[in-house]
Write an enzyme that holds these catalytic residues in place. Structure first.
Site, PDB file in Angstrom:
ATOM      1  N   CYS A 118      41.768  66.953  47.557  1.00  0.00           N
ATOM      2  CA  CYS A 118      42.469  66.264  46.466  1.00  0.00           C
ATOM      3  C   CYS A 118      41.727  64.980  46.084  1.00  0.00           C
ATOM      4  CB  CYS A 118      43.930  66.007  46.838  1.00  0.00           C
ATOM      5  SG  CYS A 118      44.971  65.608  45.401  1.00  0.00           S
ATOM      6  N   HIS A 220      45.728  71.029  48.146  1.00  0.00           N
ATOM      7  CA  HIS A 220      46.026  70.580  49.507  1.00  0.00           C
ATOM      8  C   HIS A 220      46.081  71.773  50.469  1.00  0.00           C
ATOM      9  CE1 HIS A 220      46.936  66.258  49.032  1.00  0.00           C
ATOM     10  NE2 HIS A 220      47.158  66.599  47.776  1.00  0.00           N
ATOM     11  N   GLU A 222      45.795  71.810  53.597  1.00  0.00           N
ATOM     12  CA  GLU A 222      46.536  71.508  54.830  1.00  0.00           C
ATOM     13  C   GLU A 222      47.991  71.935  54.740  1.00  0.00           C
ATOM     14  OE1 GLU A 222      47.411  67.932  52.293  1.00  0.00           O
ATOM     15  OE2 GLU A 222      45.711  69.279  52.597  1.00  0.00           O
TER      16      GLU A 222
END
Length: 251
Positions: A118, A220, A222
């Site tokens: 990001c 993102h 994660e």
């Protein structure tokens, strides 16, 4: 992979006012899901707090790592790419901007594998001379990437064939991702290539072909790491190869 041979992955972190117990003070922190993704992928996570740095210090930090992850966070200071800040822009975190710029330059110089997430994609583009779209709704006419209030929105990204991203995704030509950004890459920096776009043309992934492993995504990963570790496995495996080469040269 034995514990002693696991690659050391540095992750940049936030520096914000934070509360814990009776304390309310500036603190460096990073959401757990970032370093869990690194350890699940076989790496050892080391957090890197924003701090005063010059090129020599940055080079020393990078020399102690096998890989680098530039994490998400506040908007990059518009002054770094020669613009006035948009009214919606975050208050600049100039210390973090300078720290990550120096680390990234050192990583590129030393050919240390890196992954940008990001904000990290935007830092990469700005560090290499590119610019940023400061408020996507002004350009695309919607908030499809930025619901706010901590809500991630799902968007599809078309993956360019014959790229590192395509290889990491097993040749998939598209991927559904979790988005939380109101800015994106505008003018692409020299040396970068685009490896993923939204159906609206917004750049969603870039790569630096001049290094062995240098990739950054606007989304993102994660947030999906429990189901899909592919990007984290990619940078950890690249870091493991880098570590092996470095150790072989040291023998």
């Amino acid at each position: 992979m034995g514990t002693s041979s696991r690659p050391i992955i540095g992750l940049t972190s936030y520096l914000e006012q934070a509360q814990t117990g009776v304390w309310d003070l500036p603190a460096s922190f990073l959401p757990k899901i970032y370093f869990e993704a690194v350890t699940d992928a076989g790496g050892v996570a080391v957090l890197l707090p924003p701090q005063p740095v010059d090129s020599e210090i940055a080079a020393s930090i990078i020399q102690g790592l096998d890989g680098l992850i530039l994490t998400g966070g506040k908007d990059v200071d518009a002054a770094r790419y020669g613009q006035e800040a948009h009214p919606t822009a975050d208050v600049p975190r100039k210390d973090r901007d300078a720290f990550e710029d120096a680390l990234l330059r050192a990583a590129i110089e030393q050919n240390v594998p890196f992954l940008g997430i990001c904000r990290g994609a935007q830092v990469l583009n700005v560090t290499l001379g590119g610019t940023i779209i400061q408020h996507l709704p002004d350009v695309i006419g919607s908030t499809r990437y930025s619901a706010g209030s901590g809500v991630f929105l799902v968007n599809d990204v078309a993956v360019e064939p014959d790229t590192t991203l395509a290889a990491l995704l097993g040749g998939d030509d598209s991927v559904a991702v979790k988005s939380y950004h109101h800015q994106a890459i505008d003018t692409l920096a020299d040396g970068l290539i685009v490896s993923g776009r939204g159906d609206d043309g917004v750049i969603q992934a870039v790569e630096l072909p001049s290094v062995d492993f240098g990739i950054a995504v606007q989304w993102h990963p994660e947030e999906d790491a429990k189901q899909d570790l592919r990007l984290f496995e990619g940078v950890v495996k690249a870091a493991a190869r880098y570590r092996e080469k470095r150790m072989a040269l040291a023998d």
